[in-house]
Motif scaffolding. Structure first.
Motif, PDB file in Angstrom:
ATOM      1  N   GLY A 139       0.761  -1.206   0.002  1.00 21.70           N
ATOM      2  CA  GLY A 139      -0.148   0.028  -0.033  1.00 21.70           C
ATOM      3  C   GLY A 139       1.002   1.403   0.026  1.00 21.70           C
ATOM      4  N   THR A 140       2.022   1.292   0.784  1.00 17.65           N
ATOM      5  CA  THR A 140       2.943   2.416   0.930  1.00 17.65           C
ATOM      6  C   THR A 140       3.448   2.443  -0.372  1.00 17.65           C
ATOM      7  OG1 THR A 140       3.267   2.076   3.302  1.00 17.65           O
ATOM      8  CG2 THR A 140       4.686   3.363   1.965  1.00 17.65           C
ATOM      9  N   LEU A 141       3.946   1.751  -0.965  1.00 20.46           N
ATOM     10  CA  LEU A 141       4.595   1.856  -2.432  1.00 20.46           C
ATOM     11  C   LEU A 141       3.597   2.369  -3.473  1.00 20.46           C
ATOM     12  CD1 LEU A 141       6.804  -1.408  -2.727  1.00 20.46           C
ATOM     13  CD2 LEU A 141       7.713   0.909  -2.326  1.00 20.46           C
ATOM     14  N   ALA A 142       2.558   1.632  -3.345  1.00 23.39           N
ATOM     15  CA  ALA A 142       1.409   2.071  -4.517  1.00 23.39           C
ATOM     16  C   ALA A 142       1.151   3.409  -4.103  1.00 23.39           C
ATOM     17  CB  ALA A 142      -0.055   1.415  -4.151  1.00 23.39           C
ATOM     18  N   ARG A 150       4.090   5.834  -5.455  1.00 25.44           N
ATOM     19  CA  ARG A 150       3.998   5.865  -7.061  1.00 25.44           C
ATOM     20  C   ARG A 150       2.920   6.676  -7.636  1.00 25.44           C
ATOM     21  NH1 ARG A 150       3.139   0.238  -7.171  1.00 25.44           N
ATOM     22  NH2 ARG A 150       5.036  -0.472  -6.609  1.00 25.44           N
ATOM     23  N   LYS A 151       1.824   6.829  -6.697  1.00 29.36           N
ATOM     24  CA  LYS A 151       0.790   7.916  -7.156  1.00 29.36           C
ATOM     25  C   LYS A 151       1.250   9.215  -7.012  1.00 29.36           C
ATOM     26  CE  LYS A 151      -3.201   4.758  -6.525  1.00 29.36           C
ATOM     27  NZ  LYS A 151      -4.193   4.324  -5.573  1.00 29.36           N
ATOM     28  N   LEU A 152       2.013   9.528  -6.088  1.00 27.24           N
ATOM     29  CA  LEU A 152       2.439  10.841  -5.574  1.00 27.24           C
ATOM     30  C   LEU A 152       3.703  11.222  -6.421  1.00 27.24           C
ATOM     31  CD1 LEU A 152       2.551  10.630  -1.664  1.00 27.24           C
ATOM     32  CD2 LEU A 152       0.789  12.003  -3.165  1.00 27.24           C
ATOM     33  N   ARG A 197       3.570  10.176  -9.461  1.00 23.97           N
ATOM     34  CA  ARG A 197       3.099  10.789 -10.871  1.00 23.97           C
ATOM     35  C   ARG A 197       2.580  12.040 -10.615  1.00 23.97           C
ATOM     36  NH1 ARG A 197      -0.229   5.889 -11.699  1.00 23.97           N
ATOM     37  NH2 ARG A 197       1.112   4.607 -10.409  1.00 23.97           N
ATOM     38  N   LEU A 198       1.928  12.098  -9.775  1.00 16.97           N
ATOM     39  CA  LEU A 198       1.351  13.667  -9.454  1.00 16.97           C
ATOM     40  C   LEU A 198       2.336  14.780  -9.408  1.00 16.97           C
ATOM     41  CD1 LEU A 198      -1.108  15.319  -8.649  1.00 16.97           C
ATOM     42  CD2 LEU A 198      -0.824  14.869  -5.947  1.00 16.97           C
ATOM     43  N   ALA A 199       3.459  14.525  -9.017  1.00 14.85           N
ATOM     44  CA  ALA A 199       4.500  15.479  -9.057  1.00 14.85           C
ATOM     45  C   ALA A 199       5.141  15.592 -10.239  1.00 14.85           C
ATOM     46  CB  ALA A 199       5.646  15.042  -7.843  1.00 14.85           C
ATOM     47  N   ASP A 200       5.164  14.685 -11.056  1.00 15.21           N
ATOM     48  CA  ASP A 200       5.506  15.105 -12.666  1.00 15.21           C
ATOM     49  C   ASP A 200       4.990  15.858 -13.361  1.00 15.21           C
ATOM     50  OD1 ASP A 200       7.655  13.120 -12.348  1.00 15.21           O
ATOM     51  OD2 ASP A 200       6.562  11.359 -13.141  1.00 15.21           O
ATOM     52  N   ASP A 201       3.395  16.142 -13.002  1.00 13.88           N
ATOM     53  CA  ASP A 201       2.870  16.811 -13.904  1.00 13.88           C
ATOM     54  C   ASP A 201       3.341  18.581 -13.999  1.00 13.88           C
ATOM     55  OD1 ASP A 201       0.999  14.938 -14.705  1.00 13.88           O
ATOM     56  OD2 ASP A 201      -0.631  15.332 -13.480  1.00 13.88           O
ATOM     57  N   PRO A 202       3.515  19.016 -12.849  1.00 12.93           N
ATOM     58  CA  PRO A 202       3.765  20.256 -12.748  1.00 12.93           C
ATOM     59  C   PRO A 202       5.543  20.642 -12.769  1.00 12.93           C
ATOM     60  CG  PRO A 202       3.484  19.611 -10.224  1.00 12.93           C
ATOM     61  CD  PRO A 202       2.916  18.633 -11.150  1.00 12.93           C
ATOM     62  N   LEU A 203       6.264  19.482 -12.526  1.00 14.27           N
ATOM     63  CA  LEU A 203       7.778  19.566 -12.441  1.00 14.27           C
ATOM     64  C   LEU A 203       8.115  18.942 -14.125  1.00 14.27           C
ATOM     65  CD1 LEU A 203       8.858  17.983  -9.426  1.00 14.27           C
ATOM     66  CD2 LEU A 203       8.569  20.164 -10.058  1.00 14.27           C
ATOM     67  N   GLY A 204       7.307  18.267 -14.804  1.00 15.67           N
ATOM     68  CA  GLY A 204       7.727  17.823 -16.197  1.00 15.67           C
ATOM     69  C   GLY A 204       8.499  16.384 -16.230  1.00 15.67           C
ATOM     70  N   LYS A 205       8.797  15.828 -17.075  1.00 13.77           N
ATOM     71  CA  LYS A 205       9.586  14.628 -17.004  1.00 13.77           C
ATOM     72  C   LYS A 205      10.900  14.642 -17.924  1.00 13.77           C
ATOM     73  CE  LYS A 205       5.304  11.885 -16.891  1.00 13.77           C
ATOM     74  NZ  LYS A 205       4.501  10.828 -17.441  1.00 13.77           N
ATOM     75  N   PRO A 206      12.098  14.255 -17.511  1.00 15.09           N
ATOM     76  CA  PRO A 206      12.957  14.413 -18.272  1.00 15.09           C
ATOM     77  C   PRO A 206      13.110  13.131 -19.482  1.00 15.09           C
ATOM     78  CG  PRO A 206      13.552  12.786 -16.392  1.00 15.09           C
ATOM     79  CD  PRO A 206      12.134  13.589 -16.319  1.00 15.09           C
ATOM     80  N   PRO A 207      13.954  13.493 -20.651  1.00 11.02           N
ATOM     81  CA  PRO A 207      13.590  12.561 -21.581  1.00 11.02           C
ATOM     82  C   PRO A 207      13.990  11.157 -21.313  1.00 11.02           C
ATOM     83  CG  PRO A 207      15.180  14.355 -22.042  1.00 11.02           C
ATOM     84  CD  PRO A 207      14.904  14.462 -20.636  1.00 11.02           C
ATOM     85  N   GLN A 208      13.169  10.477 -21.754  1.00  9.58           N
ATOM     86  CA  GLN A 208      13.328   8.746 -21.670  1.00  9.58           C
ATOM     87  C   GLN A 208      13.205   7.995 -22.739  1.00  9.58           C
ATOM     88  OE1 GLN A 208       9.844   8.227 -19.180  1.00  9.58           O
ATOM     89  NE2 GLN A 208      10.717   8.952 -17.548  1.00  9.58           N
ATOM     90  N   PRO A 209      13.442   6.796 -22.984  1.00 11.09           N
ATOM     91  CA  PRO A 209      13.553   5.889 -24.303  1.00 11.09           C
ATOM     92  C   PRO A 209      12.203   6.092 -24.923  1.00 11.09           C
ATOM     93  CG  PRO A 209      14.465   4.785 -22.624  1.00 11.09           C
ATOM     94  CD  PRO A 209      14.002   5.930 -21.792  1.00 11.09           C
ATOM     95  N   GLY A 210      11.078   5.901 -24.421  1.00  8.97           N
ATOM     96  CA  GLY A 210       9.799   6.080 -24.961  1.00  8.97           C
ATOM     97  C   GLY A 210       9.380   7.617 -25.068  1.00  8.97           C
ATOM     98  N   LEU A 211       9.939   8.509 -24.529  1.00 13.49           N
ATOM     99  CA  LEU A 211       9.692   9.979 -24.646  1.00 13.49           C
ATOM    100  C   LEU A 211      10.954  10.836 -24.853  1.00 13.49           C
ATOM    101  CD1 LEU A 211       6.891  11.761 -24.192  1.00 13.49           C
ATOM    102  CD2 LEU A 211       7.844  11.524 -21.626  1.00 13.49           C
TER     103      LEU A 211
END
Length: 57
Positions: A27-30, A33-35, A37-51
């Motif tokens: 439960g803690t890990l899930a 992970r949700k938090l 992903r929520l933080a990625d929205d305002p901060l953006g994401k670095p380049p990745q293989p699929g992105l």
């Protein structure tokens, strides 16, 4: 006979404790992970293989 009963009790207690810890960790890990992903929205994401260009914040 008494040792057998005590050992069965110990095994049951250890198994129960392990299951409780596993569920709590899952439960803690899930939630973590949700938090993340929520933080990625305002901060953006670095380049990745699929992105290749990342995602702006």
């Amino acid at each position: 006979m008494e040792i057998l009963l005590k050992s069965r009790g110990v095994v049951a207690a250890v198994g129960t404790a392990a299951e409780v810890l596993r569920r709590a960790a899952r439960g803690t890990l899930a939630t973590g992970r949700k938090l993340a992903r929520l933080a990625d929205d305002p901060l953006g994401k670095p380049p990745q293989p699929g992105l290749p260009r990342g995602a702006p914040g």
